[in-house]
Scaffold this motif. Structure first.
Motif, PDB file in Angstrom:
ATOM      1  N   ALA A 201       0.827  -1.210   0.000  1.00  0.00           N
ATOM      2  CA  ALA A 201       0.000   0.000   0.000  1.00  0.00           C
ATOM      3  C   ALA A 201       0.858   1.256   0.000  1.00  0.00           C
ATOM      4  CB  ALA A 201      -0.927  -0.008   1.205  1.00  0.00           C
ATOM      5  N   ARG A 202       1.968   1.224   0.735  1.00  0.00           N
ATOM      6  CA  ARG A 202       2.855   2.389   0.789  1.00  0.00           C
ATOM      7  C   ARG A 202       3.409   2.717  -0.600  1.00  0.00           C
ATOM      8  NH1 ARG A 202       6.771   2.423   6.223  1.00  0.00           N
ATOM      9  NH2 ARG A 202       5.624   4.150   7.203  1.00  0.00           N
ATOM     10  N   VAL A 203       3.852   1.689  -1.310  1.00  0.00           N
ATOM     11  CA  VAL A 203       4.411   1.931  -2.638  1.00  0.00           C
ATOM     12  C   VAL A 203       3.334   2.467  -3.578  1.00  0.00           C
ATOM     13  CG1 VAL A 203       5.521   0.884  -4.641  1.00  0.00           C
ATOM     14  CG2 VAL A 203       6.224   0.217  -2.331  1.00  0.00           C
ATOM     15  N   ASN A 204       2.132   1.925  -3.473  1.00  0.00           N
ATOM     16  CA  ASN A 204       1.054   2.412  -4.324  1.00  0.00           C
ATOM     17  C   ASN A 204       0.730   3.877  -4.036  1.00  0.00           C
ATOM     18  OD1 ASN A 204      -0.323   0.320  -6.215  1.00  0.00           O
ATOM     19  ND2 ASN A 204       0.148  -0.840  -4.372  1.00  0.00           N
ATOM     20  N   SER A 205       0.883   4.285  -2.772  1.00  0.00           N
ATOM     21  CA  SER A 205       0.659   5.696  -2.447  1.00  0.00           C
ATOM     22  C   SER A 205       1.732   6.565  -3.094  1.00  0.00           C
ATOM     23  CB  SER A 205       0.644   5.899  -0.932  1.00  0.00           C
ATOM     24  OG  SER A 205       1.934   5.775  -0.363  1.00  0.00           O
ATOM     25  N   VAL A 206       2.974   6.063  -3.142  1.00  0.00           N
ATOM     26  CA  VAL A 206       4.056   6.785  -3.816  1.00  0.00           C
ATOM     27  C   VAL A 206       3.752   6.925  -5.298  1.00  0.00           C
ATOM     28  CG1 VAL A 206       6.486   6.690  -4.468  1.00  0.00           C
ATOM     29  CG2 VAL A 206       5.811   6.120  -2.136  1.00  0.00           C
ATOM     30  N   LEU A 207       3.282   5.853  -5.914  1.00  0.00           N
ATOM     31  CA  LEU A 207       2.955   5.901  -7.347  1.00  0.00           C
ATOM     32  C   LEU A 207       1.859   6.926  -7.622  1.00  0.00           C
ATOM     33  CD1 LEU A 207       2.982   2.071  -8.150  1.00  0.00           C
ATOM     34  CD2 LEU A 207       4.759   3.740  -8.695  1.00  0.00           C
ATOM     35  N   ARG A 208       0.863   6.976  -6.751  1.00  0.00           N
ATOM     36  CA  ARG A 208      -0.225   7.938  -6.957  1.00  0.00           C
ATOM     37  C   ARG A 208       0.277   9.379  -6.834  1.00  0.00           C
ATOM     38  NH1 ARG A 208      -3.136   3.863  -4.068  1.00  0.00           N
ATOM     39  NH2 ARG A 208      -2.756   4.919  -2.078  1.00  0.00           N
ATOM     40  N   LYS A 209       1.132   9.618  -5.824  1.00  0.00           N
ATOM     41  CA  LYS A 209       1.672  10.969  -5.639  1.00  0.00           C
ATOM     42  C   LYS A 209       2.569  11.366  -6.807  1.00  0.00           C
ATOM     43  CE  LYS A 209       1.454  10.884  -0.585  1.00  0.00           C
ATOM     44  NZ  LYS A 209       2.243  10.836   0.685  1.00  0.00           N
ATOM     45  N   ALA A 210       3.330  10.402  -7.312  1.00  0.00           N
ATOM     46  CA  ALA A 210       4.209  10.692  -8.452  1.00  0.00           C
ATOM     47  C   ALA A 210       3.378  11.066  -9.679  1.00  0.00           C
ATOM     48  CB  ALA A 210       5.090   9.489  -8.748  1.00  0.00           C
TER      49      ALA A 210
ATOM     50  N   GLY B  82       0.023 -13.719  -4.630  1.00  0.00           N
ATOM     51  CA  GLY B  82      -0.770 -14.519  -5.570  1.00  0.00           C
ATOM     52  C   GLY B  82      -0.590 -16.000  -5.328  1.00  0.00           C
ATOM     53  N   ILE B  83       0.636 -16.419  -5.036  1.00  0.00           N
ATOM     54  CA  ILE B  83       0.882 -17.828  -4.714  1.00  0.00           C
ATOM     55  C   ILE B  83       0.155 -18.221  -3.433  1.00  0.00           C
ATOM     56  CG2 ILE B  83       2.673 -19.443  -3.958  1.00  0.00           C
ATOM     57  CD1 ILE B  83       4.572 -18.063  -5.915  1.00  0.00           C
ATOM     58  N   LEU B  84       0.149 -17.335  -2.468  1.00  0.00           N
ATOM     59  CA  LEU B  84      -0.524 -17.624  -1.199  1.00  0.00           C
ATOM     60  C   LEU B  84      -2.047 -17.508  -1.304  1.00  0.00           C
ATOM     61  CD1 LEU B  84       1.794 -15.748   1.334  1.00  0.00           C
ATOM     62  CD2 LEU B  84       2.045 -18.042   0.360  1.00  0.00           C
ATOM     63  N   GLY B  85      -2.520 -16.948  -2.417  1.00  0.00           N
ATOM     64  CA  GLY B  85      -3.964 -16.781  -2.586  1.00  0.00           C
ATOM     65  C   GLY B  85      -4.510 -15.582  -1.855  1.00  0.00           C
ATOM     66  N   VAL B  86      -3.672 -14.559  -1.667  1.00  0.00           N
ATOM     67  CA  VAL B  86      -4.051 -13.352  -0.928  1.00  0.00           C
ATOM     68  C   VAL B  86      -4.109 -12.180  -1.892  1.00  0.00           C
ATOM     69  CG1 VAL B  86      -3.360 -11.764   0.916  1.00  0.00           C
ATOM     70  CG2 VAL B  86      -3.013 -14.226   1.194  1.00  0.00           C
ATOM     71  N   THR B  87      -5.157 -11.368  -1.792  1.00  0.00           N
ATOM     72  CA  THR B  87      -5.304 -10.193  -2.648  1.00  0.00           C
ATOM     73  C   THR B  87      -4.443  -9.058  -2.118  1.00  0.00           C
ATOM     74  OG1 THR B  87      -7.597 -10.821  -3.129  1.00  0.00           O
ATOM     75  CG2 THR B  87      -6.943  -8.554  -3.635  1.00  0.00           C
ATOM     76  N   PRO B  88      -3.543  -8.481  -2.929  1.00  0.00           N
ATOM     77  CA  PRO B  88      -2.703  -7.374  -2.456  1.00  0.00           C
ATOM     78  C   PRO B  88      -3.554  -6.147  -2.119  1.00  0.00           C
ATOM     79  CG  PRO B  88      -1.831  -8.320  -4.489  1.00  0.00           C
ATOM     80  CD  PRO B  88      -3.201  -8.883  -4.308  1.00  0.00           C
ATOM     81  N   ALA B  89      -3.170  -5.424  -1.066  1.00  0.00           N
ATOM     82  CA  ALA B  89      -3.892  -4.224  -0.654  1.00  0.00           C
ATOM     83  C   ALA B  89      -3.348  -3.019  -1.403  1.00  0.00           C
ATOM     84  CB  ALA B  89      -3.750  -4.014   0.850  1.00  0.00           C
ATOM     85  N   GLU B  90      -4.223  -2.293  -2.075  1.00  0.00           N
ATOM     86  CA  GLU B  90      -3.811  -1.081  -2.783  1.00  0.00           C
ATOM     87  C   GLU B  90      -3.647   0.088  -1.815  1.00  0.00           C
ATOM     88  OE1 GLU B  90      -3.061  -0.917  -6.052  1.00  0.00           O
ATOM     89  OE2 GLU B  90      -3.373  -3.098  -6.110  1.00  0.00           O
ATOM     90  N   GLU B  91      -4.432   0.081  -0.736  1.00  0.00           N
ATOM     91  CA  GLU B  91      -4.320   1.104   0.293  1.00  0.00           C
ATOM     92  C   GLU B  91      -4.802   0.520   1.611  1.00  0.00           C
ATOM     93  OE1 GLU B  91      -6.806   4.460  -0.523  1.00  0.00           O
ATOM     94  OE2 GLU B  91      -8.429   3.235  -1.341  1.00  0.00           O
ATOM     95  N   MET B  92      -4.338   1.117   2.706  1.00  0.00           N
ATOM     96  CA  MET B  92      -4.707   0.650   4.037  1.00  0.00           C
ATOM     97  C   MET B  92      -5.549   1.732   4.712  1.00  0.00           C
ATOM     98  SD  MET B  92      -3.163  -2.326   4.149  1.00  0.00           S
ATOM     99  CE  MET B  92      -2.981  -2.866   5.839  1.00  0.00           C
ATOM    100  N   ARG B  93      -6.607   1.290   5.359  1.00  0.00           N
ATOM    101  CA  ARG B  93      -7.492   2.253   6.043  1.00  0.00           C
ATOM    102  C   ARG B  93      -7.653   1.841   7.502  1.00  0.00           C
ATOM    103  NH1 ARG B  93     -12.417   3.016   1.603  1.00  0.00           N
ATOM    104  NH2 ARG B  93     -11.125   3.868  -0.091  1.00  0.00           N
TER     105      ARG B  93
END
Length: 581
Positions: free
Chosen positions: A456-465, A570-581
């Motif tokens: 989620a942190r990296v995705n926030s960086v991408l959005r700000k960029a 994806g291997i673990l079957g877990v959906t990555p979080a785009e952001e944390m609330r």
């Protein structure tokens, strides 16, 4: 791109040159030569044991081999420093540009980075869950379901052709008990008072099944003897339970390719065919087993039985396959089921069992070995118990199930993603404590949160960029000038990313998906560490105001982290979080 494989090839080439020059004898076995991360990162980027494993067969001193090997490796531009350490280990420091190359490869390859062809398309059958269709899945089944499903995905990632399979145990007496239990609920649906006895199942989950049976047949089974209704209710109940189990598995994100019925083995000649196969190999005989070791059971008596000579294939004792009344033992249909798997052409079999099946491992391995004549290996994984807590206190039983906590209880409490990740935070054969409160904490001590927060942190960086007008698509980032990534903290993250192909292959070779969860936590830790250092060192911040080129290089680094995190989740079957609330 597996950098460890590349450097190992470099080591092997150098050893071949030493042989050609007469510095090493010909014919040495290089199979045990490894290149791996050193135990202490201060010693370098990689280490090889080549000199240690070759010294004895070569008749040379390890340090002498290591010194010559170091000189040859240092000639390659990829190796910055090659140092002999201790009795003959060789530590390597690689050129910084290699780590930048890894980041480019990640961004160019995307989610397929780390995929291997280790399996070479071989067909593997992963059988897991396989619970008796007598009630909802409980928390023990949950762990086996998550482990088996993640293992199947891990093997697929490593180039195997995987079949996910559920073996429905619908051929035994327990399904008759289910039918009698549903009949009681059927009577209850007609307004009669009933009492659950003789081991019948009292769980509330059968109330709806009893009502559904009433809606289907009306009063047809009222006041009727058991021989009239047992078989049809057995079939009706099994189908109802399997619908419930399928729904529970779907809630957990598990979808099977095959549901195989044990009942289909009876009356079809499949059991007979498997036993005849063993008989043709002189592995079936009439005999008397030795009394069990330890305390003698009161009802034990020596008697002649039909036995499978499993001791010829690694078992401790031979195993009965036929009862004294001529009926099959519970082991016979299991032999036939695995015989069917072999006949279907699988190259590898994996069974995921509960901890209570430990005594079953050797006999099943013996059966598969005998049936396939050693051609098809079987790996049996035991999943230990899960202890449930809430705020440190034992979690109460489920009223709906009557006697246990169900899979749906767990998923409803914390969600499928958290459930799956936590179930893989311990090796399958180690007990697991699952605290409903702790797994929802937002702290470093909660690996689920810690990994998801990194993404989620990296995705926030991408959005700000993007808001700042900086291009951050993978193609642009892969083409960025990464030469400015020289800080030790940045290189440490790149090195951890480079370990992914090696890690995922080791996990696939050992059938241990928990290694992926451990790795993701370590990768997330390195990312968070770099992020936090940016608070005190502005040059390490991912967005450098007024310098889009430098920003893109730093974003390329952390974007590579999320590519790997998403692949691992994806291997673990877990959906990555785009952001944390």
């Amino acid at each position: 791109m597996n950098l460890f494989t590349d450097i190992r090839s470099l080591v092997l080439d150098a050893l071949a040159r030493m042989q050609a020059a007469g510095q090493l004898p010909e014919g040495l076995d290089m199979g045990n030569v490894t290149v791996e991360p050193p135990r202490d990162p201060a010693h370098g980027d990689m280490a090889t044991n080549a000199a240690m494993v070759l010294a004895k067969p070569a008749g040379l001193k390890p340090r002498d081999i290591a010194a010559t090997l170091a000189d040859l490796l240092a000639e390659d531009d990829r190796v910055a420093v090659a140092e002999v350490a201790g009795p003959g280990f060789l530590n390597l420091r690689l050129a910084p540009g290699l780590w930048h190359g890894v980041l480019r490869t990640v961004l160019e390859t995307g989610p397929d980075f780390g995929r291997s062809n280790m399996g070479q398309g071989r067909r593997v059958n992963v059988e897991y869950v396989s619970a008796n269709p007598t009630g909802p899945l409980h928390v023990g089944h949950t762990r086996g379901a998550v482990f088996g499903d993640a293992l199947a995905s891990l093997l697929d990632f490593n180039g195997y052709e995987v079949t996910r399979e559920y073996y429905i145990n619908d051929g035994g007496a327990q399904v008759d008990v289910l039918a009698r239990s549903v009949y009681l609920r059927y009577l209850e649906a007609h307004g009669q008072e009933v009492a659950f006895a003789d081991g019948t199942y009292p769980g509330d989950y059968l109330i709806e099944v009893g009502r559904a049976l009433k809606d289907k047949v009306g009063e047809a089974y009222l006041d009727q003897p058991e021989e009239v209704w047992l078989e049809p209710i057995r079939e009706f109940s099994t189908q109802a339970m399997m619908e419930l189990i399928r729904a529970d598995l779907k809630a957990l994100g598990v979808e099977m390719d095959v549901f195989f019925s044990e009942k289909s083995l009876y009356g079809t000649g499949l059991i007979e065919a498997a036993i005849e196969d063993l008989r043709g190999k002189n592995l079936i005989y009439r005999g008397v087993l030795e009394p069990p070791k330890g305390k003698m059971p009161e009802d034990w008596e020596p008697r002649e039985q039909t036995l499978f000579k499993s001791t010829e294939h690694g078992d401790d004792v031979d195993r009965p396959i036929m009862k004294s009344d001529g009926g099959w033992t519970y082991f016979a249909p299991d032999i036939a089921y695995h015989y069917d798997k072999i006949e279907r052409g699988f190259d590898l079999l994996i069974d995921v069992f509960g901890a209570d099946h430990g005594g079953y491992v050797k006999r099943m391995k013996a059966a598969v070995s005998a049936l396939s004549e050693g051609r098809v290996p079987v790996d049996i994984k035991l999943c230990q118990l899960v202890k449930l807590y809430k705020n440190g206190e034992p979690f109460k039983m489920s009223k709906r199930a009557g006697t246990f906590v169900t899979l749906r209880d767990v998923v409803d409490q914390v969600g499928a993603d958290v459930t799956r990740f936590v179930m893989l935070t311990r090796k399958n054969d180690a007990p697991l404590d699952f605290d409903f409160a702790r797994v929802m904490e937002q702290s470093k001590d909660n690996p689920v949160f810690y990994v998801q927060y990194a993404n989620a942190r990296v995705n926030s960086v991408l959005r700000k960029a993007q808001q700042a007008g900086i291009a951050v698509d993978d193609a642009t980032l892969a083409a960025a000038d990464l030469s400015g990534l020289t800080h030790e903290a940045e290189i440490a993250v790149a090195k951890k990313v480079a370990e992914w192909p090696r890690l995922v292959e080791i996990a696939g070779r050992s059938n241990e998906p928990h290694r992926v969860a451990f790795y993701l936590y370590d990768l997330a830790s390195d990312l968070h560490g770099l992020w936090n250092r940016g608070h005190d060192e502005p040059a390490l911040r991912f967005l450098q105001e007024g310098d889009p080129a430098t920003s893109q290089a730093k974003i390329a680094l952390v974007r590579a982290v999320t590519v790997v995190i998403c692949a691992g989740l994806g291997i673990l079957g877990v959906t990555p979080a785009e952001e944390m609330r």
